[in-house]
Design a protein around this motif. Structure first.
Motif, PDB file in Angstrom:
ATOM      1  N   ILE A   2       0.852  -1.185   0.000  1.00  0.00           N
ATOM      2  CA  ILE A   2       0.000   0.000   0.000  1.00  0.00           C
ATOM      3  C   ILE A   2       0.883   1.228   0.000  1.00  0.00           C
ATOM      4  CG2 ILE A   2      -1.779   1.261   1.258  1.00  0.00           C
ATOM      5  CD1 ILE A   2      -2.498  -1.490   2.534  1.00  0.00           C
ATOM      6  N   TYR A   3       0.555   2.176  -0.841  1.00  0.00           N
ATOM      7  CA  TYR A   3       1.365   3.384  -0.904  1.00  0.00           C
ATOM      8  C   TYR A   3       0.624   4.518  -0.230  1.00  0.00           C
ATOM      9  CZ  TYR A   3       4.003   0.508  -3.983  1.00  0.00           C
ATOM     10  OH  TYR A   3       4.727  -0.529  -4.476  1.00  0.00           O
ATOM     11  N   ASN A   4       1.223   5.029   0.866  1.00  0.00           N
ATOM     12  CA  ASN A   4       0.530   6.043   1.644  1.00  0.00           C
ATOM     13  C   ASN A   4       0.798   7.450   1.133  1.00  0.00           C
ATOM     14  OD1 ASN A   4       3.184   6.168   2.401  1.00  0.00           O
ATOM     15  ND2 ASN A   4       2.793   6.211   4.600  1.00  0.00           N
ATOM     16  N   LYS A   5       1.754   7.620   0.235  1.00  0.00           N
ATOM     17  CA  LYS A   5       1.961   8.914  -0.393  1.00  0.00           C
ATOM     18  C   LYS A   5       2.466   8.699  -1.804  1.00  0.00           C
ATOM     19  CE  LYS A   5       5.563   9.881   2.826  1.00  0.00           C
ATOM     20  NZ  LYS A   5       6.475  10.828   3.392  1.00  0.00           N
ATOM     21  N   MET A   6       2.323   9.706  -2.595  1.00  0.00           N
ATOM     22  CA  MET A   6       2.882   9.672  -3.939  1.00  0.00           C
ATOM     23  C   MET A   6       3.244  11.090  -4.331  1.00  0.00           C
ATOM     24  SD  MET A   6      -0.471   8.958  -6.242  1.00  0.00           S
ATOM     25  CE  MET A   6      -0.758   7.406  -5.433  1.00  0.00           C
ATOM     26  N   THR A 254      -9.886  15.412  13.161  1.00  0.00           N
ATOM     27  CA  THR A 254     -10.043  15.415  11.703  1.00  0.00           C
ATOM     28  C   THR A 254      -9.495  14.130  11.109  1.00  0.00           C
ATOM     29  OG1 THR A 254      -9.837  17.828  11.603  1.00  0.00           O
ATOM     30  CG2 THR A 254      -9.428  16.601   9.564  1.00  0.00           C
ATOM     31  N   ARG A 255     -10.304  13.496  10.285  1.00  0.00           N
ATOM     32  CA  ARG A 255      -9.834  12.342   9.510  1.00  0.00           C
ATOM     33  C   ARG A 255     -10.401  12.444   8.103  1.00  0.00           C
ATOM     34  NH1 ARG A 255     -10.146   6.346  11.900  1.00  0.00           N
ATOM     35  NH2 ARG A 255      -8.458   7.231  13.158  1.00  0.00           N
ATOM     36  N   VAL A 256      -9.561  12.182   7.106  1.00  0.00           N
ATOM     37  CA  VAL A 256      -9.957  12.297   5.700  1.00  0.00           C
ATOM     38  C   VAL A 256      -9.790  10.942   5.020  1.00  0.00           C
ATOM     39  CG1 VAL A 256      -9.673  13.550   3.540  1.00  0.00           C
ATOM     40  CG2 VAL A 256      -9.111  14.671   5.717  1.00  0.00           C
ATOM     41  N   HIS A 257     -10.863  10.465   4.421  1.00  0.00           N
ATOM     42  CA  HIS A 257     -10.832   9.244   3.614  1.00  0.00           C
ATOM     43  C   HIS A 257     -10.994   9.599   2.141  1.00  0.00           C
ATOM     44  CE1 HIS A 257     -11.260   6.083   6.774  1.00  0.00           C
ATOM     45  NE2 HIS A 257     -11.793   7.074   7.454  1.00  0.00           N
ATOM     46  N   LYS A 258     -10.380   8.790   1.297  1.00  0.00           N
ATOM     47  CA  LYS A 258     -10.654   8.868  -0.134  1.00  0.00           C
ATOM     48  C   LYS A 258     -11.454   7.628  -0.511  1.00  0.00           C
ATOM     49  CE  LYS A 258      -8.354   8.659  -4.626  1.00  0.00           C
ATOM     50  NZ  LYS A 258      -8.704   7.239  -4.878  1.00  0.00           N
ATOM     51  N   CYS A 296      -6.490   8.949   5.418  1.00  0.00           N
ATOM     52  CA  CYS A 296      -6.583   7.539   5.029  1.00  0.00           C
ATOM     53  C   CYS A 296      -6.952   7.539   3.549  1.00  0.00           C
ATOM     54  CB  CYS A 296      -7.635   6.832   5.884  1.00  0.00           C
ATOM     55  SG  CYS A 296      -7.755   5.065   5.597  1.00  0.00           S
ATOM     56  N   LEU A 297      -5.949   7.718   2.695  1.00  0.00           N
ATOM     57  CA  LEU A 297      -6.198   8.015   1.285  1.00  0.00           C
ATOM     58  C   LEU A 297      -5.840   6.868   0.358  1.00  0.00           C
ATOM     59  CD1 LEU A 297      -4.808  11.672   1.259  1.00  0.00           C
ATOM     60  CD2 LEU A 297      -7.151  10.890   1.631  1.00  0.00           C
TER      61      LEU A 297
END
Length: 582
Positions: A2-6, A254-258, A296-297
């Motif tokens: 899993i790639y947590n950033k790009m 704050t939590r952000v999902h994609k 959590c993207l």
């Protein structure tokens, strides 16, 4: 994996520039004044012309929605985006639309995986701006009985009440303005907003800001402490900024999902921009309370804690730009651009990407089975011309004979097992980069030099006060030859100095020690640089060169470099050469 950033990088040959879009955002030119869906006077704010807002940034074209959506919605669009906050507009909208549901940003199957984590069936939940979406009905049908729906349009409230009177008698539909609701304080454990914020905030004007602030205040009033405000949004730039300015300052978690791309496979054709779900958990505001900001993207449960609101905004923007890149790659191609994509491993805290992908296209028409391939550069060889430069990679793509080639470089800071493991890690991401019209039933070939991923051994790492961090590493080249490279990490794709290594024939055996194997030493007869070879060849122009070979030769070297040239001179002259270096 899993790639947590790009990180994305776009290059154009003319004019030459680089724009890095990363979590650290070394530099960033906005794509337009808002990351909005480009309906002209339509559902969302229209971007300004490229010349206004992207004069120094890359040219990336907006993606128009499908014609089917335009035809079905065009007669329902307002004359001005300010009408989105008007009850009269929405009454007219739902009167014309009738009983047909209008699903903003996806349907229940695409959203339920995230919604069920934050809204529980036994809780009292409020749905603001419900419209005629079937989301509340779907939630009710799987056990959510405490749902209250409000909308500013009396027309749609009557429609939804009639539609659900028989099957869902316990579900409430009320005509109400979300900026001034009639509920008592702390009435609900969750508030769900699917597209309502985006409709109420089409611009960044002060009047709009005040209207949205009143809505947030009302949501905070009717929510219990510990309650969640769940917002489904495209997260345009001005909306994202508003969210980050309001809730973290109020002490909310704050939590952000994609929303997962695989879940949105159907709706993505109509809405190519990514959909985000922001979850704000209400807490009592306390002085000097540390902000909790998480993203959590990756479409999984893996969360990443970030340090500030700016980092959250960067993370969201990066996903938006990557979504637009995917659309360009799958619909039109690169059109002369060079694209670099850096993938970071979720299992590593390293600031260095695990994989660097360069996407290269050729103009040659290829057969159906020669459309797409991946080339894995062996470890340590990413510094060679063929793999490190645009021209080299273009030559590689032409030689390989594929329309689009993804050239993958492996980084020294990460371990790699086998070619099969690398292929397994990259397969999902690689398919997102396929060319237009690619038949996904065709297996994508993975190419390389040789059968393995090569070897790289770091011999020494250090830091220079002049050049910064550096590394000395042994790399296996063609025919098994070992090269020792000096690389300044500030310029990772350039070898500052190189020596060829050979096995020492004789090793003196020390008393009391067993010989464990042959030692590798520097080959003093090797010159890595072409200009060094020319300089040595220039000695042949000296008068009486044959006599000089048998006598002492004094040489002045301006710039020692890695020492390869003086070692060569010392080896090939019969008497030791005196070399002064400046």
């Amino acid at each position: 994996m899993i790639y947590n950033k790009m990180r994305l990088r776009y290059d154009r040959p003319k004019p030459s520039f680089q724009t890095l879009l990363s979590f650290k955002f070394m530099s960033y030119q906005p794509l337009c004044n808002t990351l909005s869906f480009p309906y002209k006077n339509g559902l969302f704010h229209s971007p300004r012309p490229h010349s206004e807002s992207c004069s120094s940034g890359p040219t990336i074209h907006s993606f128009q929605p499908s014609m089917r959506i335009i035809r079905s919605a065009m007669d329902l669009l307002p004359r001005s985006h300010t009408e989105f906050s008007s009850a009269d507009y929405w009454d007219t909208f739902f009167s014309k639309r009738g009983d047909k549901a209008f699903e903003w940003y996806g349907e229940y199957p695409e959203l339920c995986g995230i919604l069920h984590k934050y809204i529980k069936p036994q809780e009292q939940a409020l749905v603001v701006g419900c419209g005629n979406s079937r989301l509340s009905e779907d939630l009710y049908d799987v056990g959510y009985r405490g749902l209250t729906n409000v909308d500013i349009s009396d027309v749609v409230v009557r429609q939804m009440t009639e539609r659900n009177a028989g099957k869902r008698a316990d579900m409430k539909f009320l005509q109400m303005d979300v900026m001034k609701m009639d509920f008592p304080d702390s009435s609900f454990s969750a508030v769900l907003d699917k597209g309502t914020l985006d409709a109420l905030m089409p611009d960044n004007q002060s009047e709009t800001q005040e209207r949205v602030t009143r809505m947030f205040d009302e949501v905070g009033r009717v929510l219990k402490v510990g309650g969640r405000y769940v917002i489904i949004t495209l997260s345009q730039e001005h909306i994202l900024k508003k969210l980050m300015q309001y809730f973290p300052q109020e002490g909310w978690i704050t939590r952000v999902h994609k929303v997962s791309d695989s879940d949105r496979e159907t709706s993505q054709k109509e809405m190519p921009l990514p959909v985000f779900i922001f979850v704000f958990t209400k807490f009592k505001k306390m002085p000097q309370m540390n902000k909790i900001l998480e993203v959590c993207l990756c479409g999984t449960d893996t969360t990443q804690r970030l340090s500030c609101e700016e980092d959250v905004m960067r993370a969201v923007k990066e996903r938006q730009h990557y979504a637009m890149l995917r659309q360009q790659l799958q619909n039109r191609g690169l059109e002369g651009e060079t694209v670099c994509l850096e993938l970071f491993s979720s299992s590593s805290s390293s600031s260095v990407p695990k994989y660097i992908l360069h996407i290269v296209e050729t103009d040659t028409v290829r057969a159906a089975d020669r459309q797409f391939a991946v080339f894995i550069v062996p470890q340590g060889r990413e510094v060679e011309w063929l793999f490190a430069t645009d021209k080299g990679r273009g030559h590689l793509a032409g030689t390989a004979g594929f329309r689009r080639l993804v050239v993958v470089s492996l980084q020294r800071e990460h371990p790699y097992e086998t070619m099969a493991e690398i292929q397994k890690e990259l397969s999902g991401k690689i398919m997102e980069l396929s060319p237009p019209g690619f038949n996904r039933k065709i297996q994508v070939p993975f190419l390389s030099v040789g059968a393995d991923i090569g070897t790289r051994t770091v011999c020494y790492e250090g830091t220079s006060q002049f050049s910064g961090p550096y590394v000395v590493e042994d790399v296996e080249g063609e025919d098994g030859i070992i090269f020792r490279n000096l690389i300044f990490l500030s310029n990772r794709n350039a070898v500052q100095s190189q020596a060829r290594m050979v096995q020492e024939n004789k090793i003196p055996k020390k008393k009391g020690r067993r010989r464990t194997g042959k030692k590798i030493v520097v080959d003093c007869g090797y010159l890595a640089c072409q200009h060094h070879r020319v300089m040595v060849a220039g000695l042949g122009c000296l008068p009486n060169i044959k006599q000089l070979l048998d006598t002492r030769l004094d040489v002045v070297l301006v710039g020692l470099g890695g020492g390869g040239l003086p070692l060569f001179l010392h080896k090939h002259f019969s008497k030791p050469a005196e070399a002064a270096t400046w």
